[in-house]
Write an enzyme that holds these catalytic residues in place. Structure first.
Site, PDB file in Angstrom:
ATOM      1  N   LYS A  28      37.065   2.078  23.279  1.00  0.00           N
ATOM      2  CA  LYS A  28      37.401   2.221  24.694  1.00  0.00           C
ATOM      3  C   LYS A  28      38.550   3.218  24.829  1.00  0.00           C
ATOM      4  CE  LYS A  28      35.112  -1.260  26.852  1.00  0.00           C
ATOM      5  NZ  LYS A  28      35.178  -2.591  27.474  1.00  0.00           N
TER       6      LYS A  28
ATOM      7  N   GLU B  29      38.635  -3.622  21.571  1.00  0.00           N
ATOM      8  CA  GLU B  29      37.543  -2.673  21.303  1.00  0.00           C
ATOM      9  C   GLU B  29      38.106  -1.263  21.149  1.00  0.00           C
ATOM     10  OE1 GLU B  29      33.943  -3.635  23.943  1.00  0.00           O
ATOM     11  OE2 GLU B  29      35.474  -5.003  24.703  1.00  0.00           O
TER      12      GLU B  29
END
Ligand SMILES: *[C@@H]1O[C@H](CO)[C@@H](O)[C@H](O)[C@H]1NC(C)=O
Ligand SMILES: *[C@@H]1O[C@H](CO)[C@@H](O)[C@H](O)[C@H]1NC(C)=O
Length: 344
Positions: free
Chosen positions: A321, A318
Site C-alpha cells: 500500500k 500491508e
C-alpha cells in the site's frame, strides 16, 4: 466532512456511561459480531493456510476479503468462517457486464469452493469515490446481473452488496441531518431499493481516524477513539457517546430520507493506524479497536436493536500500500506477531 461534538463536564459523562452500561447488561447480545478485513496487498504475507489458522485461533467468525485468489478461497474451506468476498473496481464492469458473464465469474470463483462459506459478495469498493461516471453508472446493473446469476445457480443464500466510502454522505453532522450527496441521490436510492428487495444490507466504510485528523478542533480524541464523549442531537433528541454511533445514525437518517430506513447498516471497514502519521500510535490503535469490540454489542440511539456489525481494518500491515498510515492498519505484522493485543 463536518463532524462535531460538544463535550459536557466529565462527571455528567461518567454518569451517562454508567447508566449506559447498566442498560447494556439487559440487552440480548446474540448475533452481535466483529469481523476483520483480510487485505492481501503485501508481498510478505503468511501462507493463506496460516492466515486462516490465525483467524480461527483468535475466534474470528466473519472475514472480508477483496479478491478471490484461488489459494485464499481454498484456505477458507471448512473453516467455519462466514466469508465476504469482493469483486474489485477494476474488474466488476467487465465480469458483471451481463448475466452470462456473471455466471462465468461465479463458476470460476465461487462454485469450485463448495466448502468455503461465502455469505456475501461486494461489487466494488468505494465506487463513488472513484469519480468515474462510467463505473458509478455500471454499479447497480452489475449488482443486478450478479444477483440474477446467483439465482440461476441456486446460490440464492449469498447476498449482494457494495461497500461505500463514507463520503457518499453529503451531510453527516448532526446525525439527524444525515443525507447522501445530492449528485449520488438517485443512484443511492436505486441501490437501496435493490438491497431491500433482495434481502441484503448497506455496507459503509467509516474511519474515525480520518474524521479526527480532518477536524481536531471539534472532534475530541476520546470520542474518535470510541471511548467517551457526549453529543446531544437536538434534531432527533438522541445522545451520542462515540463517533461510530453518530456516523451510523447519519446513514440511517439518509436511508430513511430515500424511503429505506429499514435497511440494516453494517460497517465494512473501521480501524485506526498504528504508525505512519499524526496520532497513528500503537496506543491509540489498541484503544480504538478494543473499544470497538465492546461497541458492536450495542445498537445506536436511532436503532437500539440493530447491533453495529463491523469489520475491523485490517488483519495485517500491508507493505504494497502507499507509504505512511496506509501500511499500518494491521492487527498483525506479516510474521504473525501482534502489533498490539486485542481481546475479542
Ligand atoms: C448466455 O449463454 C447461453 C448458454 O451459453 C446462451 O445460449 C445465451 O445465448 C447467452 N445469452 C446471452 C445474452 O449472451
Ligand atoms: C515480526 O515483525 C516485527 C516487525 O517487523 C518485528 O518487530 C518482530 O520482532 C518480528 N517478530 C518475530 C518473532 O520475528
Amino acid at each position: 466532512m463536518a463532524v462535531r461534538n460538544n463535550i459536557l463536564p466529565v462527571n455528567l459523562v461518567f454518569k451517562f456511561i454508567l447508566l449506559a452500561s447498566l442498560i447494556t447488561e439487559n440487552i440480548d447480545l446474540a448475533g452481535a459480531w466483529l469481523g476483520v478485513n483480510f487485505g492481501e496487498d503485501g508481498d510478505n504475507l503468511p501462507s493463506r493456510t496460516d492466515v486462516v489458522k490465525k483467524l480461527t485461533d483468535i475466534g474470528m467468525k466473519q472475514v472480508r476479503i477483496y479478491h478471490t485468489y484461488a489459494e485464499t478461497m481454498s484456505a477458507f474451506a471448512n473453516s467455519g468462517i462466514d466469508l465476504i468476498i469482493g469483486i474489485s473496481n477494476d474488474d466488476f464492469m467487465t465480469v458483471l457486464a451481463d448475466v452470462n458473464s456473471s455466471l462465468n465469474w461465479l463458476n470460476t470463483n465461487v462454485v469450485p469452493y463448495p466448502n468455503t462459506n461465502v455469505v456475501t459478495i461486494t461489487v466494488g469498493n468505494e465506487v463513488f469515490a472513484s469519480d468515474s461516471e462510467l463505473l458509478i453508472a455500471a454499479l447497480l446493473p452489475s449488482m443486478e446481473n450478479l444477483y440474477s446469476a446467483l439465482q440461476q445457480l441456486a446460490l440464492d443464500d449469498i447476498t449482494v452488496t457494495t461497500a461505500h466510502a463514507f463520503d457518499v454522505m453529503g451531510v453527516s453532522y448532526p446525525p439527524s441531518a444525515g443525507a447522501f450527496k445530492s449528485e449520488y441521490l438517485s443512484t443511492m436510492t436505486g441501490i437501496a431499493e435493490f438491497l431491500s428487495r433482495t434481502g441484503s444490507f448497506v455496507f459503509v466504510n467509516f474511519y474515525p481516524y480520518f474524521t479526527y485528523e480532518a477536524d481536531k478542533t471539534n472532534v475530541q480524541l476520546s470520542y474518535a477513539l470510541l471511548g467517551s464523549g457526549y453529543l446531544v442531537d437536538s434534531g432527533n433528541g438522541k445522545v451520542y457517546i462515540n463517533l461510530l454511533a453518530q456516523a451510523v445514525d447519519a446513514v440511517y437518517t439518509a436511508l430513511t430520507a430515500v424511503g429505506y430506513g429499514d435497511l440494516v447498516v453494517r460497517v465494512s471497514e473501521i480501524g485506526w493506524p498504528s504508525g505512519g502519521g499524526d496520532d497513528a500510535t500503537v496506543a491509540n490503535a489498541q484503544t480504538h479497536n478494543q473499544n470497538l469490540v465492546a461497541l458492536v454489542e450495542e445498537g445506536t440511539p436511532l436503532k437500539p436493536d440493530n447491533k453495529v456489525d463491523a469489520f475491523l481494518f485490517a488483519m495485517f500491515n500491508e507493505n504494497l500500500k502507499a507509504a505512511g498510515v496506509e501500511q499500518n492498519w494491521g492487527l498483525y505484522y506479516p510474521n504473525l506477531t501482534e502489533v498490539y493485543h486485542i481481546d475479542f
